[in-house]
Write an enzyme that holds these catalytic residues in place. Structure first.
Site, PDB file in Angstrom:
ATOM      1  N   TYR A   1       0.843  -1.192   0.000  1.00 24.56           N
ATOM      2  CA  TYR A   1       0.000   0.000   0.000  1.00 24.56           C
ATOM      3  C   TYR A   1       0.880   1.243   0.000  1.00 24.56           C
ATOM      4  CZ  TYR A   1       0.214  -0.356   5.231  1.00 24.56           C
ATOM      5  OH  TYR A   1       0.600  -0.464   6.545  1.00 24.56           O
ATOM      6  N   CYS A   2       0.364   2.315  -0.590  1.00 26.42           N
ATOM      7  CA  CYS A   2       1.096   3.573  -0.761  1.00 26.42           C
ATOM      8  C   CYS A   2       2.496   3.329  -1.335  1.00 26.42           C
ATOM      9  CB  CYS A   2       1.193   4.330   0.565  1.00 26.42           C
ATOM     10  SG  CYS A   2       1.687   6.072   0.385  1.00 26.42           S
ATOM     11  N   PRO A   3       2.577   2.664  -2.508  1.00 25.35           N
ATOM     12  CA  PRO A   3       3.898   2.383  -3.075  1.00 25.35           C
ATOM     13  C   PRO A   3       4.591   3.651  -3.558  1.00 25.35           C
ATOM     14  CG  PRO A   3       2.168   1.865  -4.657  1.00 25.35           C
ATOM     15  CD  PRO A   3       1.476   2.232  -3.369  1.00 25.35           C
TER      16      PRO A   3
ATOM     17  N   LYS B   1       8.115  -4.830   2.518  1.00 19.33           N
ATOM     18  CA  LYS B   1       8.119  -3.415   2.895  1.00 19.33           C
ATOM     19  C   LYS B   1       7.700  -3.226   4.351  1.00 19.33           C
ATOM     20  CE  LYS B   1       5.634   0.857   1.645  1.00 19.33           C
ATOM     21  NZ  LYS B   1       4.795   1.487   0.598  1.00 19.33           N
TER      22      LYS B   1
END
Length: 281
Positions: free
Chosen positions: A148-150, A161
């Site tokens: 998420y939110c790359p 991550k």
């Protein structure tokens, strides 16, 4: 590009610890606080700042998230799962804030020298590498697809991550903000964001490409190290990494006054984002 260790080697830093304020600490306040600190640091009134902050079960949404075609359904899912939500002022997409996630803000000045966007990110990466050095982790920076939110400055270990970075610039100040998943399950946090996007998109086509979340590519530092880490332990590491130049502080009277105005702006931002679908809180 400037040596990022030079950026961190300023002779004095203010340390503002807001990691233990509990569930009453509204996440909108954190972004307003960074805005008012940007003005102090940007004008040279204050030395650079590192601020630590933790919020209870809150989803911090990016601007593009507030444009999802079925946002109301996504917000209802978050509420059912016991989460609050806000529309933040810095870049990026949806992230999870909870008691196992440590957020750090690095407030830098552009008053006397320009820092590019990448240099702002690199300064934060340098700080985190220094802070996590005791664990000898092979930390890599680069986008983790499926997270998420790359972003280009995702931090990961072996492809998993554990941190993401966003940035906001105003009033000659730069707020570089990072979330660090310290404890708990990175995969479970990712599942929540995956479910949010599924509900908020509901199969609709969008011009903007939202991430296809793969929970297996996310982990907490506790999972990655196999150690029972804690936020207080990481803060201890931060103080050891920065040394005596990191001085405990709080908002000044002028900053507290500016915060009132900046917080009102955050409330208005959220009103505009959510009131039209009947979900402004």
């Amino acid at each position: 590009m400037k040596n990022m260790m030079d950026v961190l080697n300023e002779p004095k830093w203010r340390w503002i610890d807001q990691t233990t304020l509990g569930s009453s600490f509204d996440a909108k306040a954190s972004f307003a606080i960074d805005d008012c600190l940007c003005e102090s640091v940007g004008k040279g009134i204050s030395p650079p700042v590192i601020r630590g902050w933790v919020h209870d079960r809150t989803i911090s949404l990016g601007i593009q998230d507030t444009r999802l075609p079925h946002l109301k359904c996504g917000l209802e899912l978050l509420t059912e799962r016991g989460y609050r939500y806000i529309a933040r002022s810095s870049g990026g997409l949806a992230v999870v804030l909870d008691p196992g996630v440590l957020n750090l803000s690095l407030i830098l000045s552009e008053k006397d020298r320009h820092l590019s966007i990448d240099e702002g990110f690199e300064a934060m990466v340098a700080l985190i590498r220094k802070m996590l050095a005791p664990y000898q982790l092979p930390i890599e920076d680069g986008e983790i697809v499926g997270s998420y939110c790359p972003g280009r400055f995702d931090l990961s270990v072996h492809g998993k991550k554990f941190a993401g970075i966003s940035q906001r610039r105003l009033r000659k100040g730069i707020a570089v903000q990072i979330y660090l998943c310290v404890t708990g399950s990175g995969g479970e946090r990712a599942e929540l964001i995956r479910d949010f996007y599924r509900a908020a998109m509901n199969g609709a086509e969008t011009k903007f490409t939202y991430p296809a979340i793969q929970p297996e590519v996310m982990a907490s530092l506790s999972e990655l190290t196999g150690k029972a880490l804690s936020i207080p332990q990481l803060l201890k590491n931060l103080h050891e990494a920065m040394g005596a130049k990191l001085v405990s502080s709080s908002l000044t009277a002028d900053e507290a006054e500016r915060f009132t105005t900046d917080y009102a702006r955050m409330v208005e931002r959220n009103r505009k984002a959510f009131e039209k679908i009947g979900h402004f809180k």
